[in-house]
Design a protein around this motif. Structure first.
Motif, short mmCIF file in Angstrom:
data_model
loop_
_atom_site.label_atom_id
_atom_site.label_comp_id
_atom_site.label_asym_id
_atom_site.label_seq_id
_atom_site.Cartn_x
_atom_site.Cartn_y
_atom_site.Cartn_z
N ILE A 178 -0.14 -0.87 6.56
CA ILE A 178 0.06 -1.76 7.88
C ILE A 178 0.13 -0.65 8.67
CG2 ILE A 178 0.55 -3.27 9.31
CD1 ILE A 178 0.41 -4.85 7.69
N GLU A 193 -0.67 1.00 16.68
CA GLU A 193 -2.66 0.60 16.35
C GLU A 193 -2.95 2.20 16.79
OE1 GLU A 193 -4.13 -2.84 16.69
OE2 GLU A 193 -2.92 -3.69 15.19
N VAL A 248 -6.75 1.43 14.78
CA VAL A 248 -6.93 1.05 13.54
C VAL A 248 -8.06 0.70 14.71
CG1 VAL A 248 -6.42 -0.74 12.04
CG2 VAL A 248 -4.37 0.85 13.30
N GLU A 300 -9.60 -1.79 12.42
CA GLU A 300 -9.55 -2.82 10.87
C GLU A 300 -8.44 -3.11 10.03
OE1 GLU A 300 -13.45 -5.38 9.30
OE2 GLU A 300 -13.72 -3.78 9.98
N GLN A 301 -7.36 -3.79 10.06
CA GLN A 301 -6.00 -3.87 9.57
C GLN A 301 -5.90 -5.19 8.59
OE1 GLN A 301 -3.53 -1.82 9.57
NE2 GLN A 301 -3.45 -2.60 7.80
N TRP A 302 -6.14 -5.01 7.11
CA TRP A 302 -6.13 -5.70 6.12
C TRP A 302 -4.55 -5.52 5.89
CZ3 TRP A 302 -9.63 -1.89 6.11
CH2 TRP A 302 -11.08 -2.95 6.41
N ALA A 359 -6.41 -0.05 6.09
CA ALA A 359 -6.63 0.39 7.41
C ALA A 359 -7.52 0.50 7.40
CB ALA A 359 -5.85 0.44 8.38
N MET A 362 -9.73 3.31 9.85
CA MET A 362 -9.13 3.69 11.59
C MET A 362 -10.41 4.87 11.49
SD MET A 362 -5.44 5.21 10.28
CE MET A 362 -4.78 5.22 12.12
N HIS A 396 0.64 6.91 5.83
CA HIS A 396 -0.55 5.82 5.55
C HIS A 396 -1.25 6.93 5.03
CE1 HIS A 396 1.31 2.62 7.20
NE2 HIS A 396 1.59 3.93 8.44
#
Length: 240
Positions: free
Chosen positions: A93, A97, A131, A133-135, A139, A141, A162
Motif C-alpha cells: 500500500i 499516493e 497511485v 488503483e490500490q488493492w 498498487a 501506479m 514498493h
C-alpha cells in the motif's frame, strides 16, 4: 514477430515494444533478436536508436530514420524536452499516493548491472509518481520520469519500499498467480500446474510526447499489454 507501429513519418518510427525483446543487439550473443535489427530488416536501411527500454519493459519507443533526426532526438532527450510516462504494478500500500523522488543513482559496488540510490555519488534522477488503483497487497501506479537513468523507476520504487512485481533484481522476483489473491483457487482440469498471469517486470511505457523539429506535437500511446491488463482485471475481481 509482428511489429506494432504507433507513428511514422519520413524521420521517425515509434513502436509498441513487446516485453522480452532487446532494443539493441546483445553484446555477448548477437543471435538474440533485437528491435533495432528487426526495423532495419523491415525498412532495409540503417535505423538509429533514440532512447532505450529494458528488455522486460514493454511500450512506446522511438527510432530515427536518418542522421539528422537522430541528432535532433538525442538533443531533446538529453535536454529533457520529451515527456515519458509509464505504468507499473508494485507491491504493498503506497503512502503517500503521489509525490516526487529526487536522488542520486549510481552503479552497485558489488553487483554487476544493478543500480542503487546513493548519498554521495551518482547521477541525479527525478521521478513523479501517482497511485492509479490500490488493492490490499498491490498498487497500479503511473510514473513520469524527468531523467533517463538506468533502471530508474525500478530503483526508485525499491527505495520507497514498493518494488515492482516480478522484479528479480530489485524485488522478490516471484511471478504473479491468481491463487495469490483468490481463495480456494482450483486449476482447470487440463492443467498440471498453475500458469502465472505475469512473470516479467511489471513496467510499461504507455506514452511519449515531444515536438518534431518542425514544431509538430507527437503523442504516442500504447495501452497496457495483455499480461498486465489481465493482472489488473483479476485484482479488481478478487481484491476490491
Amino acid at each position: 514477430m509482428k511489429l506494432e507501429i504507433l507513428y511514422e513519418d519520413d524521420d521517425l518510427i515509434i513502436v509498441n515494444k513487446p516485453s522480452g525483446l532487446l532494443v539493441i543487439p546483445d553484446r555477448f550473443d548477437a543471435t538474440l533478436p533485437s528491435l533495432n535489427k528487426m526495423l532495419e530488416a523491415k525498412y532495409d536501411q540503417r535505423i538509429w536508436v533514440a532512447h532505450r527500454l529494458d528488455k522486460d519493459t514493454s511500450g512506446v519507443i522511438c527510432f530515427a530514420k536518418n542522421e539528422a533526426a537522430h541528432k535532433y532526438l538525442s538533443t531533446i532527450f538529453m535536454e529533457r524536452e520529451v515527456s515519458k510516462f509509464y505504468a507499473g504494478l508494485v507491491t504493498g500500500i503506497v503512502v503517500p499516493e503521489e509525490g516526487r523522488i529526487e536522488n542520486l543513482i549510481a552503479e552497485h559496488p558489488a553487483v554487476y548491472g544493478k543500480m542503487i540510490v546513493s548519498r554521495k555519488e551518482g547521477k541525479m534522477s527525478v521521478t513523479d509518481y501517482r497511485v492509479s488503483e490500490q488493492w490490499p497487497l498491490y498498487a497500479l501506479m503511473q510514473f513520469q520520469i524527468h531523467t533517463g537513468r538506468t533502471h530508474q523507476i525500478r530503483v526508485h520504487m525499491q527505495y520507497l519500499g514498493h518494488p515492482l512485481v516480478c522484479d528479480e533484481l530489485y524485488g522478490d522476483g516471484k511471478p504473479f498467480y491468481v491463487s495469490t489473491i483468490k481463495r480456494r483457487y482450483n486449476m482447470a482440469k487440463h492443467e498440471e500446474e498453475e500458469r502465472p498471469l505475469l512473470n516479467r517486470v511489471a513496467l510499461h511505457a504507455y506514452r511519449l510526447e515531444f515536438e518534431t523539429v518542425a514544431g509538430k506535437l507527437i503523442t504516442a500511446d500504447a495501452p497496457l499489454p495483455k499480461d498486465m491488463a489481465a493482472t489488473v482485471n483479476q485484482l479488481n475481481k478478487w481484491c476490491k
